[in-house]
Scaffold this active site. Sequence first.
Site, PDB file in Angstrom:
ATOM      1  N   HIS A 407       0.812  -1.219   0.000  1.00  0.00           N
ATOM      2  CA  HIS A 407       0.000   0.000   0.000  1.00  0.00           C
ATOM      3  C   HIS A 407       0.844   1.266   0.000  1.00  0.00           C
ATOM      4  CE1 HIS A 407      -3.743   1.996   0.049  1.00  0.00           C
ATOM      5  NE2 HIS A 407      -4.421   1.104   0.742  1.00  0.00           N
ATOM      6  N   ARG A 408       2.121   1.166   0.318  1.00  0.00           N
ATOM      7  CA  ARG A 408       2.992   2.338   0.257  1.00  0.00           C
ATOM      8  C   ARG A 408       3.251   2.767  -1.179  1.00  0.00           C
ATOM      9  NH1 ARG A 408       7.897  -0.145   3.615  1.00  0.00           N
ATOM     10  NH2 ARG A 408       7.480  -1.714   2.003  1.00  0.00           N
TER      11      ARG A 408
END
Length: 434
Positions: A407-408
Amino acid sequence: MPQLGETVAEGKITKWFKSSGDTVKPGDNLFEIETDKVSMEVPSTTAGVLKEIRVAAGEIAPVGAIVAIVAGDGAAPSPPALSTASPSPKVQQNSPAAPSTIAPVPGAAAPIKLDPFFEVRTPASNYGRARLAGGAVVTPLARRLAAEAGIKLDAVRGSEPGGRIGARDVEAARAPAGRSRTMPLAGLSAAAVRALYRGRPFEEVPLESMRAAIARRVIEAKQTIPHFYLTADVEVGPLIALREEANALAPKDAAGAPAYRLSINDFVIKSWAAALQRLRAANAVWAEDRILRFQHSDIAVAVAIDGGLLMPVIRDAEMKSLTAISAEMREVAERTRARRLDPSEYQGGSSAISNLGMYGVREFAAVISPPQATILAVGAARRQAVEKKDGGVAFASMMTVTLSCDHRVIDGTLGAQVLESFKEFIEQPLKLLV
């Protein structure tokens, strides 16, 4: 001991091809080494006579250690050289009764005993597995982390095989208040686990270097990467038909063997590479303070081997034909299973694929291998009833895929878009040919 990749710190010599006193020519294989990822033969780079073998078959040495001496005929072996990059420690002569020791230096831990065959650099260097005064072995990374944190290794309890002190033990020792300083971060110690099964018959299987490396990496991945998962069903009927037709048209050699044989996995690799080209923001990896986005789709493909798995990389997959991908995948898979890959062949990769469909697995979620930000998990093709556009029901060949995302690097919308693009290429495989 040669360097076999940035993350490889040591290697195990499994075989010597030469014996002391043998004549050696440049290019002659001297020994075979095994790391947690690969097995390979190491040739000599000089001519002379093998005067001395310092690391026997079955023993482990760190990268950069002197494992043998090759000198001109009649020349005496040279003593191991000390690093000139930092002040030379005081080293006593080795003898069977008195192993070499390093004199303490400011800021270092207690004096360290060294195995005689390891080249000595400095107490805080990344070379050589040191032994504490009590006999416990300390890995190079653990020794460096302890020096940086100011932790005395004498007070650290080793949880690795043989009581060896590893990096996770040092991390546990500097854990914040409230966390046990003697409990390894990975969970219960080996002794505590055995105690739970006292009275029950079991076999203890020591961890091989590859399995230990896999354990470290998956713990790192699950603890540091914020995974999220997207799952989709794709229809593979047209793909299967195209594959069968292409294989039937493959030219034959004199013995009647086809020039190629495409697999569903070849279409998956090509389709995923094409999807990442369409949404290049997803063709990226995490680099701590930045994101690296790549021009080409370099696809790492999981290949199972004894004791674990490796992920050789198909470079520029979007530019290669299906037959080229098929041939390269077969060749590299054979060398992977024989542990004959060069580190450059399994390092890197802008994304990855793990396919368990051949084992009948319908659906699963794979763990991302850092620094990559995505991995596509592919299940088995199956026949199932599906609703048609007119409301009727028909049977179709379906396959479930799950995309694991960091998700980064990738938000939900981007992940959904690249998965949708992959679905389009799989369900309309002729687009891969134009």
